[in-house]
Design a protein around this motif. Structure first.
Motif, short mmCIF file in Angstrom:
data_model
loop_
_atom_site.label_atom_id
_atom_site.label_comp_id
_atom_site.label_asym_id
_atom_site.label_seq_id
_atom_site.Cartn_x
_atom_site.Cartn_y
_atom_site.Cartn_z
N ARG A 182 0.78 -1.23 -0.08
CA ARG A 182 0.21 0.02 -0.15
C ARG A 182 0.90 1.33 -0.14
O ARG A 182 0.47 2.03 -0.55
N TYR A 183 2.03 0.98 0.83
CA TYR A 183 2.99 2.54 0.71
C TYR A 183 3.36 2.63 -0.67
O TYR A 183 3.57 3.84 -1.12
N ASP A 184 3.75 1.50 -1.37
CA ASP A 184 4.23 1.60 -2.87
C ASP A 184 3.14 2.47 -3.72
O ASP A 184 3.56 3.52 -4.55
N GLU A 185 1.85 2.19 -3.53
CA GLU A 185 0.81 3.03 -4.19
C GLU A 185 0.68 4.51 -3.69
O GLU A 185 0.45 5.35 -4.55
N MET A 186 0.81 4.55 -2.39
CA MET A 186 0.83 6.06 -1.73
C MET A 186 1.88 6.95 -2.59
O MET A 186 1.63 8.21 -2.54
N TYR A 187 2.93 6.29 -2.50
CA TYR A 187 4.16 7.39 -3.21
C TYR A 187 4.44 7.12 -4.75
O TYR A 187 5.28 7.81 -5.33
N ARG A 188 3.22 6.54 -5.41
CA ARG A 188 3.81 6.67 -6.91
C ARG A 188 3.72 7.76 -7.61
O ARG A 188 4.34 8.09 -8.28
N ASN A 189 2.77 8.51 -7.23
CA ASN A 189 2.61 9.88 -8.02
C ASN A 189 3.43 10.96 -7.14
O ASN A 189 2.97 11.49 -6.11
N PRO A 198 8.89 7.37 -5.70
CA PRO A 198 8.32 6.31 -6.46
C PRO A 198 8.90 5.22 -7.26
O PRO A 198 10.01 5.49 -7.68
N HIS A 199 8.11 4.19 -7.59
CA HIS A 199 8.48 2.90 -8.28
C HIS A 199 9.29 2.17 -7.47
O HIS A 199 9.96 1.25 -8.22
N ARG A 200 9.77 2.49 -6.16
CA ARG A 200 10.60 1.63 -5.58
C ARG A 200 10.07 1.46 -4.09
O ARG A 200 9.48 2.28 -3.39
N ARG A 201 10.48 0.15 -3.55
CA ARG A 201 9.95 -0.17 -1.96
C ARG A 201 10.93 0.47 -1.18
O ARG A 201 12.12 0.15 -0.89
N GLU A 202 10.38 1.11 -0.18
CA GLU A 202 11.34 1.55 1.06
C GLU A 202 11.05 0.69 2.21
O GLU A 202 10.09 0.44 2.55
N LEU A 203 12.36 0.79 2.85
CA LEU A 203 12.46 0.13 4.47
C LEU A 203 12.36 1.44 5.26
O LEU A 203 13.44 2.14 5.25
N VAL A 204 11.49 1.80 6.17
CA VAL A 204 11.67 2.72 6.78
C VAL A 204 12.46 2.22 8.15
O VAL A 204 11.90 1.21 8.85
N VAL A 205 13.37 2.96 8.66
CA VAL A 205 14.01 2.81 9.74
C VAL A 205 14.12 3.79 10.79
O VAL A 205 14.59 5.02 10.58
N PHE A 249 12.92 -5.23 -0.49
CA PHE A 249 13.24 -3.81 -0.15
C PHE A 249 13.91 -3.41 -1.36
O PHE A 249 14.94 -4.04 -1.60
N GLU A 250 13.85 -2.13 -1.54
CA GLU A 250 14.89 -1.42 -2.61
C GLU A 250 15.70 -0.28 -2.31
O GLU A 250 16.76 0.12 -2.84
N TYR A 251 15.26 0.51 -1.08
CA TYR A 251 16.03 1.35 -0.53
C TYR A 251 15.64 1.76 0.94
O TYR A 251 14.54 1.21 1.27
N VAL A 252 16.26 2.40 1.45
CA VAL A 252 15.88 2.60 2.96
C VAL A 252 15.90 4.21 3.05
O VAL A 252 16.18 4.93 2.61
N ALA A 253 14.63 4.36 3.79
CA ALA A 253 14.44 5.96 4.48
C ALA A 253 14.73 5.83 5.96
O ALA A 253 13.80 5.06 6.70
N VAL A 433 15.25 10.44 -9.06
CA VAL A 433 16.22 9.61 -8.49
C VAL A 433 15.86 8.11 -8.25
O VAL A 433 16.82 7.27 -8.08
N PHE A 434 14.59 7.49 -8.68
CA PHE A 434 14.45 6.08 -8.58
C PHE A 434 15.26 5.49 -9.55
O PHE A 434 15.48 4.17 -9.60
N THR A 435 15.65 6.27 -10.61
CA THR A 435 16.41 5.57 -11.85
C THR A 435 17.87 5.21 -11.31
O THR A 435 18.65 4.24 -11.96
N ARG A 436 18.29 5.57 -9.98
CA ARG A 436 19.51 5.17 -9.44
C ARG A 436 19.28 4.15 -8.51
O ARG A 436 20.50 3.83 -7.81
N ILE A 437 18.14 3.55 -8.29
CA ILE A 437 17.94 2.70 -7.13
C ILE A 437 17.79 1.34 -8.12
O ILE A 437 16.48 1.22 -8.51
#
Length: 467
Positions: A182-189, A198-205, A249-253, A433-437
């Motif tokens: 669901r987070y993926d969808e929230m961030y898409r736009n 957008p377009h990448r899944r984050e792990l929140v730490v 996951f694809e990146y960390v926030a 920036v998603f193109t670098r992830i």
């Protein structure tokens, strides 16, 4: 054996005005802490607006589970559905006692005594206060610390200030419990200017709590203290690596008020993270706590975005800001050069309507960020000092950093229209920036294009895509 108690931790249904996954982590940290404190209890956690639950879904849940205690989370605008939720809970789980916790109730607990709740967490870390309240509901001796409790028509104040937990006692969320799809969808736009990529899944730490910087409009020092508390580097890196092994996951926030406040910690983190496979990450901090060498090292260790509280380049706003945030154009120009050299996207938070500034100042600040190749995220000034216990839910909902609070500004109708245009007008500075992830998820697990390729950044009506 049946559970000794059933406890629900919930964000009630509402239409969210803004989404930052870090703000929602408290649901899962509170639930984890309760499971540790009450090992024989059944603890459920529901983020109703993110999970898109209907009131019928929730009614089924309340009636079939028959909860003993319900911890209800709020945020700056998380009161829209509170009255209705409490009516549902009162009729469908009538034995349940309710406690409110969150950023808004922590700042103005008196206002939440008007909702028909049984308790309100007034101070201390959220999970500590909720645990105190639930244990009190279940018959623990003594009055709870950091929590006011309703006694008939009266309210008893907290027995003592709430506890600020040491970082080693924080329960880090289990990734499988969080609805990341669901987070993926929230961030898409990305035109929404939400915090995710957008377009990448984050792990929140959740790396740190508390902040000494002292911004008058920020709730962090009052809720979590002026002294920062931070996870150890070792636990942080271990949690990241374990989570990446457990899920795609694809990146960390990083969720921390001022990520680079402790410069030696950041350098040790970069060193340890660089010892394994490259993991992209992003953070938020202040310009004051960055320098060229640090930005370069962060970029080398995988940092792809740094967000800073620029707030304004209009010197008229300096009296409303701590000295550390008195920045001029040459300061942001310097930071932009450092970020560009390190391959890091610069994301600048800008406050529209900051006392002492005009609309022209906000416009010039945003234009300067764009000129330097950065991304600007404007929000409306929130006068937290105007919060008071007499506000009703409609008035409380105005403090959401999207609408100007009545009586808190001297803008003409024309200026008000211009201010909202800066915040809600078409966005032309969307991220790439998603193109670098690198992608790790299979095409079937993404909300991008049907072929699994990342879609073009979405734009608001009339906006051109980034070039």
């Amino acid at each position: 054996m049946p559970p000794t108690a059933r406890v629900l931790v919930i964000w009630p249904p509402q239409v969210l005005s803004y989404f930052n996954a870090g703000h929602h982590l408290a649901l899962y940290q509170v639930a984890g802490h309760l499971r540790r404190q009450l090992p024989d209890a059944e603890v459920r956690v529901i983020d109703a607006p993110v999970e898109r639950l209907t009131w019928k879904d929730l009614a089924d849940e309340l009636y079939q589970r028959q909860y003993d205690a319900i911890a209800v989370m709020n945020d700056f605008d998380g009161v829209d559905g509170l009255h209705r939720f409490l009516r549902y809970a009162g009729q469908l789980s009538p034995a349940a006692r309710t406690v409110a916790f969150g950023r808004l109730s922590g700042l103005v607990p008196g206002a939440f005594r008007n909702f028909g709740l049984d308790a309100v967490v007034e101070s201390g870390d959220f999970e500590a206060g909720v645990a105190e309240a639930v244990q009190h509901f279940l018959g623990a001796a003594g009055a709870p610390a950091g929590v006011s409790v309703r006694d008939g028509e009266q309210w008893r104040p907290p027995a003592a200030p709430g506890r600020l937990l040491p970082p080693q006692d924080w329960v880090l969320p289990a990734p499988q419990e969080i609805p990341y799809e669901r987070y993926d969808e929230m961030y898409r736009n990305d035109a929404n200017k939400f915090c995710g990529v957008p377009h990448r899944r984050e792990l929140v730490v959740p790396a740190a709590r508390g902040c000494p910087v002292g911004c008058a409009y920020c709730e962090v020092p009052e809720l979590f203290g002026k002294r920062e508390r931070r996870l150890s580097v070792e636990r942080t890196v271990a949690y990241i690596r374990e989570s990446f092994r457990a899920a795609p996951f694809e990146y960390v926030a990083f969720y921390a008020p001022t990520f680079t406040l402790d410069r030696p910690w950041v350098l040790r983190f970069c060193e340890q993270l660089a010892q394994g496979p490259r993991i992209p990450w992003k953070c938020a901090t202040t310009m004051h706590h960055l320098d060229e060498a640090l930005v370069r090292r962060m970029g080398e260790a995988g940092c792809v975005r740094i967000s800073v509280g620029l707030e304004t380049l209009d010197s008229g706003g300096h009296p409303a800001l701590p000295r550390a945030k008195h920045k001029a154009e040459q300061d942001v120009e310097e930071l932009a050069r450092w970020c560009a050299a390190a391959g890091v996207e610069l994301n600048c938070f800008v406050i529209v309507g900051l006392p002492g500034t005009g609309i022209d100042g906000a416009r010039r600040t945003i234009a300067k960020v764009h000129e330097l190749g950065g991304r600007a995220r404007p929000t409306v000034y929130c006068p937290v000092e105007r919060l008071h216990p007499g506000l009703d839910d409609r008035e409380l909902a105005e403090f959401n950093r999207q609408l100007f609070v009545g009586g808190s500004h001297a803008l003409t109708p024309e200026e008000l229209c211009e201010a909202y245009a800066l915040v809600f007008g078409a966005a032309t500075d969307q991220t790439t920036v998603f193109t670098r992830i690198p992608q790790r998820r299979p095409p079937s697990d993404r909300v991008d294009g049907a072929d699994g390729a990342a879609a073009e950044p979405l734009t608001a009506a009339g906006a051109e895509p980034p070039r």
